[in-house]
Design an enzyme around this catalytic site. Structure first.
Site, PDB file in Angstrom:
ATOM      1  N   VAL A 189       0.821  -1.206   0.000  1.00 23.27           N
ATOM      2  CA  VAL A 189       0.000   0.000   0.000  1.00 23.27           C
ATOM      3  C   VAL A 189       0.859   1.263   0.000  1.00 23.27           C
ATOM      4  O   VAL A 189       0.589   2.222  -0.737  1.00 23.27           O
ATOM      5  CB  VAL A 189      -0.955  -0.021   1.209  1.00 23.27           C
ATOM      6  CG1 VAL A 189      -1.601   1.339   1.436  1.00 23.27           C
ATOM      7  CG2 VAL A 189      -2.030  -1.091   1.012  1.00 23.27           C
ATOM      8  N   ASP A 190       1.922   1.301   0.800  1.00 20.58           N
ATOM      9  CA  ASP A 190       2.731   2.503   0.925  1.00 20.58           C
ATOM     10  C   ASP A 190       3.442   2.847  -0.378  1.00 20.58           C
ATOM     11  O   ASP A 190       3.487   4.008  -0.799  1.00 20.58           O
ATOM     12  CB  ASP A 190       3.756   2.326   2.051  1.00 20.58           C
ATOM     13  CG  ASP A 190       3.803   3.530   2.988  1.00 20.58           C
ATOM     14  OD1 ASP A 190       3.067   4.500   2.748  1.00 20.58           O
ATOM     15  OD2 ASP A 190       4.581   3.490   3.950  1.00 20.58           O
ATOM     16  N   ASP A 191       4.035   1.848  -1.035  1.00 22.16           N
ATOM     17  CA  ASP A 191       4.708   2.118  -2.299  1.00 22.16           C
ATOM     18  C   ASP A 191       3.717   2.488  -3.385  1.00 22.16           C
ATOM     19  O   ASP A 191       4.033   3.279  -4.283  1.00 22.16           O
ATOM     20  CB  ASP A 191       5.539   0.906  -2.717  1.00 22.16           C
ATOM     21  CG  ASP A 191       6.861   0.850  -1.996  1.00 22.16           C
ATOM     22  OD1 ASP A 191       7.771   1.596  -2.377  1.00 22.16           O
ATOM     23  OD2 ASP A 191       6.987   0.079  -1.033  1.00 22.16           O
TER      24      ASP A 191
END
Length: 649
Positions: free
Chosen positions: A391-393
């Site tokens: 999710v973060d990338d």
């Protein structure tokens, strides 16, 4: 800010340094530095396989020696309690002996031995260190695993299956369990004898310090007074006990399935799911299954691990074996920060980064599909990662793609696929996790293992939820009147600590979590006057240091409370500054002081600049991103400049 010229100069310098670091393909490749485990294990693996790459072994040894402390220990971070880390010291000590470039009688090794014996000796090291020692035949295998390999054969409706573990735990645990079930070890004539590293007490003998299966099955959860937890505990552990009574052919079938599991998840470069650590464990598991040392799969896996090396300026010609690489993460963050600093989407550096990120969007399904049948479209952390988006990338990459999507249709297509995948990853509780959806089994929280929930599960976290909301609000234009955003806001409000902070899982630690939560809530449209925002602001102002900066110890991760660091770090100060800007929307004295610290951050102690502010494994692995001292200050100072300039008009 007393001198606007100083601010402009600092932003220009940071931007220039980042631009100079860009590779010809558009990527930004910074070193990702962890503890000594990966360097030591690389040496051990090369020696175990008979790979006489003496140049590489010398570079890795130089890195290990350069990071030894004056008391003989190795540590994971500067202010680690006890003067060092027992497991890290054993790993480095063992790796150096395997290198054959230093003898036990060397004063540095004698100092290391004194430290580790005083800290409890070989009988008190952590599980992963125990695993390596068992693989090399330096220690007997002990019963320190909460799952048998037969978990691979359990049906989807069982209370816990292998896919209830986090992806990182899963791809490390399976090769470990293969070697464990076969009690495999690979000693050589050159394997060091570590029997003198046990403390003198009678119980500190090989194998005796591990947890037995009877201890595990008799374990009582701290939540046993809750009927639901008690029933889950009983049903699962009774079922797990029955696995050991299954016919031997089912044990063999579990080994076959584990072999298939590993082989099917080998990345094109030869690594197991892009982790050097899981690749290391896979190689030993394949050897346990009868593979020859020169089997093409093993040869390619070793090559993949070598490609994850980075140069290490603190060790002269030394090198560091990265546990994974961070090209996509660094490229997305850098491009976004430089655009916030003033580079336009048409700038050649931004265009090159965009093309690189576009080529890295994942189009194949991974294990995440077990819990989420959505179409692929996310991004991973490393450029050798083709099946584990996170999710973060994905939000980081989409921030860049958003500014380019009007230029070409392929960027718009990437935007749509990425956004759809991201939205589909929201957990049922309203938050977002790192890698998979709804992978937060209650069972994992009651297992008798240190930090079991953090290591084995992939729950919603404040940092992932906050950063996702920040992207949705500021980039995608989705505010809290949208139901899924409102659910994320509610999750964050429900998980704020009493003191006003939030715990961050993937950064150190409460500053990181609070920054992510606050910027996410602000982007979603939560008022600065909301009690949660005011409480967070009060907490941040209360921990600001006299120099204007902010610093938090990795010890916070262990104690689960904020522990101050005796210095300010650039990345943590940048996070705090960005959070205060999001809350206040105007320059305050505290904001001004934090910005001033970042402008003059080169005056900080060198150890504070190098302090790890990325979190990997609570109490076991912390990360110094070499990019963080550039990216986050540039982003925060650029946002400070916008507010500052607005007020001066």
């Amino acid at each position: 800010m007393n001198q606007k010229s100083d601010l402009e100069r600092a932003i220009a310098i940071l931007t220039e340094k980042l631009q100079q670091a860009q590779s010809p393909d558009g990527a930004f490749r910074f070193c990702l530095e962890g503890g000594p485990m990966t360097d030591a294990n690389m040496i051990i693996l090369l020696r175990s396989l008979g790979d006489h790459d003496e140049t590489l072994i010398a570079k890795l040894s130089d890195k290990l020696l350069a990071s030894q402390q004056s008391n003989g220990a190795w540590r994971l971070y500067e202010d680690e309690p006890g003067g060092g880390n027992l497991s890290a010291t054993v790993e480095a000590y063992n790796g150096l002996l395997f290198s054959r470039r230093i003898a036990k009688t060397d004063p540095r090794m004698l100092a290391a031995k004194r430290f580790l014996l005083s800290a409890g000796g070989l009988g008190q090291v952590g599980m992963l260190t125990n695993v390596t020692l068992s693989l090399t035949g330096q220690k007997k295998w002990g019963d320190y695993f909460a799952f048998p390999l037969e978990i691979l054969l359990l049906p989807p409706k069982f209370p816990v299956t292998i896919f209830d573990l986090s992806v990182s735990s899963r791809v490390h645990m399976i090769p470990i369990l293969v070697s464990y079930q076969l009690r495999f070890s690979l000693p050589t004539v050159e394997t060091p004898d570590l029997s003198d590293l046990y403390a003198s007490s009678a119980e500190d003998i090989p194998g005796s310090e591990t947890t037995s299966w009877s201890d595990i099955f008799a374990f009582k959860s701290e939540h046993d007074n809750e009927k639901e937890s008690r029933g889950l505990h009983d049903s699962v552990f009774q079922s797990l006990k029955q696995l050991y009574q299954w016919p031997s052919d089912l044990h063999a079938e579990a080994l076959k399935k584990a072999e298939r599991f590993m082989l099917e998840r080998i990345e094109p470069d030869g690594s197991l799911c892009s982790y050097a650590s899981s690749t290391f464990l896979m190689i030993y598991a394949l050897l346990a299954l009868g593979y020859d040392k020169r089997h093409p799969v093993i040869v390619k896996a070793v090559s993949a691990m070598k490609r994850m090396l980075c140069g290490h300026p603190d060790a002269g010609a030394g090198a560091h074996a990265q546990i994974f690489t961070s090209e996509i993460w660094d490229t997305a963050l850098t491009s976004h920060a430089m655009q916030e600093a003033g580079l336009t989407a048409a700038h050649p550096s931004i265009q090159a980064a965009g093309r690189y990120l576009l080529s890295m969007q994942q189009t194949r399904y991974g294990d995440w599909r077990v819990h989420n049948p959505a179409e692929p479209g996310g991004w991973g952390f490393s450029d050798n990662n083709t099946r584990i988006p996170d999710v973060d990338d994905t939000t980081a990459a989409l921030r860049v793609v958003a500014r380019l999507r009007t230029q070409r249709s392929d960027y718009m297509e990437a935007w749509n696929k990425g956004l759809n995948w991201l939205l589909s990853m929201q957990n049922d509780d309203g938050g977002w996790a790192a890698f998979e959806k709804n992978t937060d089994s209650k069972l994992l929280a009651i297992l008798p293992a240190p930090h079991a929930k953090d290591i084995l599960a992939d729950p919603s976290t404040a940092d992932l939820t906050g950063r996702t909301l920040e992207f949705l609000g500021n980039t995608a234009g989705l505010k809290q009147h949208i139901r899924l955003v409102r659910r994320g806001v509610n999750w964050l409000l429900d998980h704020q600590e009493k003191d006003g902070s939030w715990y961050g899982r993937w950064g150190v630690c409460y500053i990181y979590g609070t920054w992510a939560a606050v910027t996410g809530l602000a982007a979603a449209g939560l008022s600065s006057d909301h009690p949660a925002m005011r409480k967070a602001a009060k907490w941040l102002v209360g921990i600001q240091r006299s120099d204007g900066g902010f610093g938090e110890s990795c010890t916070s991760d262990l104690q689960r409370r904020y522990v101050p660091l005796n210095a300010s770090t650039p990345s943590q100060t940048a996070w705090a500054l960005d959070a205060l800007l999001a809350i206040n929307g105007k320059v305050t004295l505290e904001i001004d002081r934090a910005a001033s610290f970042l402008v003059h951050a080169d005056q900080s102690p060198i150890w504070a600049v190098k302090y790890p502010t990325g979190a990997g494994l609570p109490g076991g692995y912390y990360i110094r991103y070499h990019s963080y001292g550039l990216i986050w200050p540039l982003l925060a100072l650029s946002r400070y400049r916008k507010v500052y300039d607005t007020e001066k008009k």
